[in-house]
Design an enzyme around this catalytic site. Structure first.
Site, PDB file in Angstrom:
ATOM      1  N   LYS B 232    -126.127  73.872   8.267  1.00  0.00           N
ATOM      2  CA  LYS B 232    -125.718  75.425   8.621  1.00  0.00           C
ATOM      3  C   LYS B 232    -126.998  75.818   9.294  1.00  0.00           C
ATOM      4  O   LYS B 232    -127.946  75.973   8.437  1.00  0.00           O
ATOM      5  CB  LYS B 232    -125.482  76.203   7.076  1.00  0.00           C
ATOM      6  CG  LYS B 232    -124.843  77.587   7.580  1.00  0.00           C
ATOM      7  CD  LYS B 232    -124.584  78.368   6.364  1.00  0.00           C
ATOM      8  CE  LYS B 232    -125.864  79.433   6.409  1.00  0.00           C
ATOM      9  NZ  LYS B 232    -125.997  80.209   7.629  1.00  0.00           N
ATOM     10  N   GLY B 284    -136.222  77.541   3.750  1.00  0.00           N
ATOM     11  CA  GLY B 284    -136.176  79.055   3.781  1.00  0.00           C
ATOM     12  C   GLY B 284    -137.085  79.731   2.576  1.00  0.00           C
ATOM     13  O   GLY B 284    -138.135  79.225   2.411  1.00  0.00           O
ATOM     14  N   SER B 285    -136.648  80.878   2.146  1.00  0.00           N
ATOM     15  CA  SER B 285    -137.200  81.782   1.474  1.00  0.00           C
ATOM     16  C   SER B 285    -137.409  81.183  -0.042  1.00  0.00           C
ATOM     17  O   SER B 285    -136.562  80.456  -0.663  1.00  0.00           O
ATOM     18  CB  SER B 285    -136.896  82.968   1.258  1.00  0.00           C
ATOM     19  OG  SER B 285    -135.520  83.096   0.352  1.00  0.00           O
ATOM     20  N   THR B 286    -138.415  81.297  -0.678  1.00  0.00           N
ATOM     21  CA  THR B 286    -138.639  80.853  -2.283  1.00  0.00           C
ATOM     22  C   THR B 286    -137.532  81.423  -3.023  1.00  0.00           C
ATOM     23  O   THR B 286    -136.977  80.806  -4.006  1.00  0.00           O
ATOM     24  CB  THR B 286    -140.140  81.135  -2.778  1.00  0.00           C
ATOM     25  OG1 THR B 286    -140.819  80.339  -2.028  1.00  0.00           O
ATOM     26  CG2 THR B 286    -140.201  80.852  -4.104  1.00  0.00           C
ATOM     27  N   GLU B 287    -137.318  82.584  -3.047  1.00  0.00           N
ATOM     28  CA  GLU B 287    -136.084  83.433  -3.730  1.00  0.00           C
ATOM     29  C   GLU B 287    -134.591  82.515  -3.435  1.00  0.00           C
ATOM     30  O   GLU B 287    -134.169  82.221  -4.585  1.00  0.00           O
ATOM     31  CB  GLU B 287    -135.805  84.791  -3.101  1.00  0.00           C
ATOM     32  CG  GLU B 287    -135.236  85.673  -3.835  1.00  0.00           C
ATOM     33  CD  GLU B 287    -134.630  87.000  -3.059  1.00  0.00           C
ATOM     34  OE1 GLU B 287    -134.943  87.118  -1.794  1.00  0.00           O
ATOM     35  OE2 GLU B 287    -133.671  87.586  -3.476  1.00  0.00           O
ATOM     36  N   GLY B 289    -134.469  79.393  -2.361  1.00  0.00           N
ATOM     37  CA  GLY B 289    -134.816  78.266  -2.967  1.00  0.00           C
ATOM     38  C   GLY B 289    -134.509  77.931  -4.416  1.00  0.00           C
ATOM     39  O   GLY B 289    -134.048  76.942  -5.028  1.00  0.00           O
ATOM     40  N   CYS B 340    -143.837  79.455   7.843  1.00  0.00           N
ATOM     41  CA  CYS B 340    -144.124  79.623   6.212  1.00  0.00           C
ATOM     42  C   CYS B 340    -145.498  79.149   5.941  1.00  0.00           C
ATOM     43  O   CYS B 340    -145.729  79.427   4.945  1.00  0.00           O
ATOM     44  CB  CYS B 340    -143.225  78.582   5.584  1.00  0.00           C
ATOM     45  SG  CYS B 340    -142.756  77.195   6.572  1.00  0.00           S
TER      46      CYS B 340
END
Lengths: 290, 526
Positions: B232, B284-287, B289, B340
């Site tokens: 995706k 992607g973002s830690t959030e 993740g 990142c």
């Protein structure tokens, strides 16, 4: 009159009682009380993590060869106290032959992992042939503080088999011992305490996984958690809570009697790969690329 | 990727010549004196004794690219309409204009895609490894053949300077396929004493900052190890992944080995939670993740996460200063700071701080911000309006926290999403702009005195993706690289990438590695 042994905890190289003052009775098959074990609290766990964190720099900073010598020393001390471990296993319900086998395997495992201390880096590190004019290499480094909920079914072998691959690579750990067979864990702590292993590298608690597993998994200063039991609900809860600080979470629910369950891939579970780049040029010359 | 530094000014400087017919693009200011020439009429700006050095517009030719008005989902070897029948617009962030309509995949599409992947796994995992390799090599070659088209589309859709997409993103993407293709029939050598097997259906979710490159990082090792994939792309940058789907279709890769499903977060969540998926790879973002790690808990799905970062870039007083300044600029302004591993926390040794900061400011004045399609552009468009708002909000936070902001007085284009390169001086460890990932061209600067102090400060953060060290002293480099808690350490360089080089983080920057032999491990089991 026989002097009975008081089983305490092992935190930061010392043998304190649980701060909570709580205990649980350990009984043999005849329902006789063998010992009063410390029922560790969340606060004991947190104290142990502080001790483990403090020990990371020193332990990971040791020469790999030196770590190998200390692990070998653990095997030597364990060998010398073999009879005591066999006796404790018998007390906790093992047969004589299985008790002797378990202690033998535990000693052999110390020797096995001692040898890995200065070798896994060569197998799992690499020099990477990048296309640019740089020297580039990758090495394994310890994840940091690892907590373990050790095998419930063995008193010594599961505990030792989980601790060794963690500390081989310079990590420190906090381990919850088998609740129903806790005796060997604290006696093993005595072995560790006399093997030149620095204080705090291994910390051992006795108590109840149901009470402690969520605290293990949610602690923000723990880098990895290894669960060696089969309770699916606890496995799920640990994996979920590990996400709070992106903790590395592993299930090592293994038959520790099997030789295949001693291997360097367990060491690598709690290693990080670090890659370093540097230009291959004279710094400052014309055309140098930074 | 060749010998390319991400941000360089490589074109010949021409002097400002009055010619209203030709578009002129000027850096924010210049200390270059004008040179009289009898052939040209010199602008009256020389009245102020200095004038602007400028560059002729050098737009990349966009006539050769092939884009459709509408893109469907790539499932089981075919382009199919989304179950929802809905499409959304993908735009060019430099112009805010629509480029194409993109299928909005949902949970039903993900289900179809995963089932196709599951079916294809039966034969793909048993395909002779040597044959598997050939398909992957072919994909690598086809990307190389169409590299310029991919570069143009990447820049149109994502806003990054054409020089970066042309010289870094696209060649590296092709190289990743080429590198991992060669592993397909050599896997037994990668894992001593083990027989690696593919894990099954892999769900891959990738970000918008390096759209094609991240697709390559994910797909190449997964295919080489015999897995099938549902990928995706990020909602704002789907185009190069869809062009890659065309290549995959042309390459003859068996149907169902790769599906590419565009859509939003709900499609990603459906992929993460699908019971037939055996592994999730996420960048992607830690959030997000953390959400994924939680969502797959107890499911036996393998996971690798490549998450956020807040890298320390450390300059010692014995560093080669001019090169270090280039490294600082490349570290934070490469790809508009949408990286990142961006060197977003600068640590300068106190005794050289004034000098380094002055040189950095001077260098920033020469950066060209504007049309990403122009080959002279150093800093292109911010990827989306949402991201621009986020960056601007952090700039406000930094000012409110009492840090001293510096921006050059460059003009930004009137259309599109742009952000001036920004420094924050006099920051401290507790500032939010120091602790949190901004993902934009915003650099915080702190000073330090001792090596112990800078190690402590550099590591005092939940992230651990990358770090930079600048010093001429080898022993200091090795001391630093050993003690910095980060997966990638660049010494006397920054933001370099290669298919053979493992990439990934410590701590809250995620786990697992992509690239190199280590990048195979997430896609196998023993």
């Amino acid at each position: 009159m026989e002097i009975l042994k008081t089983y305490k905890l092992f935190i930061g190289g010392a043998f304190p009682r649980t701060e909570s003052g709580r205990y649980y009775k350990l009984e043999n098959k005849q329902k006789q009380v063998i010992a009063n074990m410390c029922l560790s609290s969340r606060k004991d766990f947190r104290n142990a993590v502080v001790a483990a964190r403090k020990a990371v720099e020193g332990w990971s900073g040791r020469a790999a060869f030196n770590r190998g010598q200390i692990l070998y020393r653990i095997a030597e001390i364990l060998e010398g106290r073999k009879a005591q471990f066999v006796a404790e296993l018998l007390l906790q319900g093992s047969t004589k032959s299985s008790a002797e086998k378990e202690v033998r395997l535990a000693i052999d495992r110390c020797v096995y992992y001692s040898g890995w201390c200065d070798k896994y880096q060569q197998l799992f590190g690499s020099v990477n042939p990048v296309a640019t004019s740089h020297f580039n290499f990758s090495v394994p480094e310890p994840t940091g503080v690892v907590c373990v909920i050790a095998d419930e079914n063995t008193s010594l072998l599961g505990l030792v088999s989980a601790i060794l691959p963690i500390i081989v690579g310079g990590n420190t750990c906090v381990v919850l011992a088998s609740e129903s067979k806790p005796l060997c864990s604290i006696t093993f702590a005595e072995v560790l305490a006399t093997s030149d292993l620095a204080a705090g590298v291994v910390n051992i608690l006795t108590g109840n996984s149901k009470e402690l597993h969520t605290h293990f998994a949610s602690h923000m200063d723990v880098n990895a958690i290894i669960y060696c039991r089969e309770n699916a609900a606890e496995i799920k809860a640990i994996a979920e809570l590990s996400s709070m600080n992106v903790k590395r979470s592993f299930v090592w629910n293994k038959d520790w009697l099997k030789a295949e369950n001693e291997n360097p891939y367990l060491i690598m579970d709690v290693q990080e790969i670090k890659t370093t780049w540097h230009p291959i040029e004279n710094i400052g010359v014309s055309g140098a690329k930074y | 990727m060749g010998r390319i530094t991400a941000i360089t000014i490589s074109v010949k400087i021409k002097f400002y010549i009055q010619n209203p017919k030709r578009q002129k693009r000027t850096p924010s200011s210049s200390n270059i004196q004008i040179i009289e020439s009898s052939n040209y009429q010199i602008t009256k700006m020389s009245k102020i004794k200095k004038t602007f050095a400028s560059y002729d517009a050098a737009p990349e030719n966009t006539s050769h690219i092939d884009l459709k008005a509408q893109y469907d989902l790539f499932i089981n070897g075919k382009f199919v309409k989304p179950q929802s029948k809905q499409y959304y617009d993908t735009i060019n962030p430099a112009t805010e204009k629509k480029i194409a309509s993109i299928a909005k995949g949902n949970a039903k599409d993900i289900d179809l895609a995963v089932k196709s992947a599951k079916k294809a796994f039966e034969s793909w995992s048993k395909t002779e490894p040597k044959e598997r390799a050939k398909y992957i090599y072919r994909i690598a070659r086809m990307i190389q053949e169409r590299a310029r088209e991919f570069a143009v589309i990447e820049t149109m859709n994502g806003g990054k300077p054409i020089r970066e997409s042309r010289d870094i993103d696209i060649p590296l993407a092709a190289n990743h396929f080429f590198y991992y293709a060669g592993w397909a029939d050599k896997l037994d050598y990668a894992f001593p004493n083990r027989k690696p097997k593919p894990v099954g259906v892999v769900g891959q979710i990738i970000p918008w900052n390096f759209p094609l490159l991240m697709a390559a990082w994910k797909l190449a090792p997964a295919l080489a190890t015999g897995n099938t994939v549902v990928l995706k792309p990020a909602e704002s940058t789907p185009l190069t992944a869809l062009k890659l789907a065309e290549i995959i279709q042309e390459s003859g890769l068996p149907d169902g080995v790769v599906q590419i499903v565009t859509g939003f977060g709900d499609a990603g969540a459906a992929l993460v939670n699908h019971p037939l998926v055996n592994k999730i790879a996420f960048t992607g973002s830690t959030e997000v993740g953390k959400y994924i790690q939680k969502a797959v808990a107890g499911s036996n799905k393998k996971v690798t996460l490549e998450l956020g970062g807040k890298a320390a870039n450390i300059i010692f007083d014995d560093a080669p200063i001019d090169q270090a300044v280039e490294g600082i600029v490349n570290g934070i302004f490469f790809n508009q700071g949408h990286v990142c591993c961006a060197g977003s926390r600068l640590f300068v040794q106190e005794n050289i701080a004034d000098k380094v900061i002055q040189k950095l400011k001077d260098r920033m004045k020469t950066l060209i911000i504007g049309d990403p399609m122009d080959k002279n552009t150093d800093i292109g468009a911010i990827n989306s309006k949402e991201q621009l708002l986020k960056i601007n909000n952090y700039i406000k936070i930094g000012i409110a926290e009492g840090a001293e902001m510096y921006q050059t007085n460059c003009a930004l284009p009137s259309q599109g999403y742009f952000c001036k390169p920004t420094l924050f001086l006099h920051t401290s460890q507790s500032h939010r702009i120091v602790q949190e990932e901004i993902f934009g061209p915003v650099l915080t600067i702190q000073t330090f005195r001792t090596i112990e102090e800078v190690i402590e400060k550099a590591n005092n953060i939940p992230y651990g993706l990358s770090a930079g060290v600048w010093t001429d002293k080898g022993s200091k480099i090795f001391n630093l690289t050993t003690k910095l808690r980060a997966g990638v350490v660049w010494a006397n360089t920054y933001n370099k990438f290669d298919p053979t080089s493992p990439f990934g983080g410590y701590q809250e920057s995620g786990f697992g590695r992509e690239g190199g032999v280590h990048g195979l491990l997430p896609y196998v089991h023993f």
